[in-house]
Design a protein around this motif. Structure first.
Motif, PDB file in Angstrom:
ATOM      1  N   ASP A  11      28.554  59.322  66.640  1.00  0.00           N
ATOM      2  CA  ASP A  11      27.196  59.088  66.134  1.00  0.00           C
ATOM      3  C   ASP A  11      26.693  57.767  66.702  1.00  0.00           C
ATOM      4  N   ARG A  12      25.423  57.760  67.088  1.00  0.00           N
ATOM      5  CA  ARG A  12      24.837  56.564  67.689  1.00  0.00           C
ATOM      6  C   ARG A  12      23.778  55.969  66.776  1.00  0.00           C
ATOM      7  N   SER A  19      23.904  48.815  70.786  1.00  0.00           N
ATOM      8  CA  SER A  19      24.098  50.243  70.523  1.00  0.00           C
ATOM      9  C   SER A  19      25.477  50.378  69.898  1.00  0.00           C
ATOM     10  N   VAL A  20      25.545  51.034  68.758  1.00  0.00           N
ATOM     11  CA  VAL A  20      26.809  51.230  68.061  1.00  0.00           C
ATOM     12  C   VAL A  20      27.149  52.712  68.089  1.00  0.00           C
ATOM     13  N   LEU A  21      28.318  53.029  68.614  1.00  0.00           N
ATOM     14  CA  LEU A  21      28.822  54.391  68.582  1.00  0.00           C
ATOM     15  C   LEU A  21      29.916  54.443  67.531  1.00  0.00           C
ATOM     16  N   GLU A  22      29.677  55.242  66.500  1.00  0.00           N
ATOM     17  CA  GLU A  22      30.660  55.407  65.424  1.00  0.00           C
ATOM     18  C   GLU A  22      31.498  56.634  65.745  1.00  0.00           C
ATOM     19  N   GLU A  41      24.369  57.705  77.906  1.00  0.00           N
ATOM     20  CA  GLU A  41      23.039  57.552  77.314  1.00  0.00           C
ATOM     21  C   GLU A  41      22.706  56.075  77.144  1.00  0.00           C
ATOM     22  N   VAL A  42      23.680  55.302  76.658  1.00  0.00           N
ATOM     23  CA  VAL A  42      23.471  53.868  76.468  1.00  0.00           C
ATOM     24  C   VAL A  42      23.228  53.195  77.819  1.00  0.00           C
ATOM     25  N   CYS A  43      24.020  53.536  78.812  1.00  0.00           N
ATOM     26  CA  CYS A  43      23.889  52.922  80.136  1.00  0.00           C
ATOM     27  C   CYS A  43      22.589  53.327  80.832  1.00  0.00           C
TER      28      CYS A  43
END
Length: 117
Positions: A11-12, A19-22, A41-43
């Motif tokens: 989950d983002r 940006s935190v990816l859980e 996606e973040v990059c």
């Protein structure tokens, strides 16, 4: 590994400039596509990525999962970004220690601790 396969959920969310990816579940070959897609996606957002992987709900990580983490770390740092792990549980921390990767990754106890640094 647990008795039944637990597919990794990623989950983002955004916390400030980060940006935190859980991650929830097992970080192994089955879960890597989901993780790599989110990192891309973040990059793709442009600029220098600031990425936190919250691993507090990762129950298992094997060598494939570790390899995936290394690829994500290289992707982010290759763009002069910052890659941080938080909430690493003892079982996963042991894998990082055995391989020496605990010295390469920036690791904090939890998202709250990291946010305060």
């Amino acid at each position: 590994m647990t008795g039944t396969a637990e597919i990794l959920r990623v989950d983002r969310r955004t916390v400030g400039l980060w940006s935190v990816l859980e991650l929830t579940g097992e970080l192994d070959v089955a879960g890597l596509p989901a993780l790599q897609q989110r990192v891309e996606e973040v990059c793709a957002a442009g600029g220098r990525p600031r990425l936190v992987l919250d691993m507090s709900a990762v129950s298992f990580m094997d060598s494939c999962g570790l390899g995936g983490l290394v690829r994500c770390w290289k992707r982010v740092t290759g763009m002069e970004g910052r890659f941080v792990l938080v909430g690493v549980r003892p079982r996963v921390a042991r894998v990082l220690e055995i391989t020496g990767m605990h010295r390469a990754f920036e690791i904090h106890g939890g998202l709250e601790e990291f946010a305060g640094s």
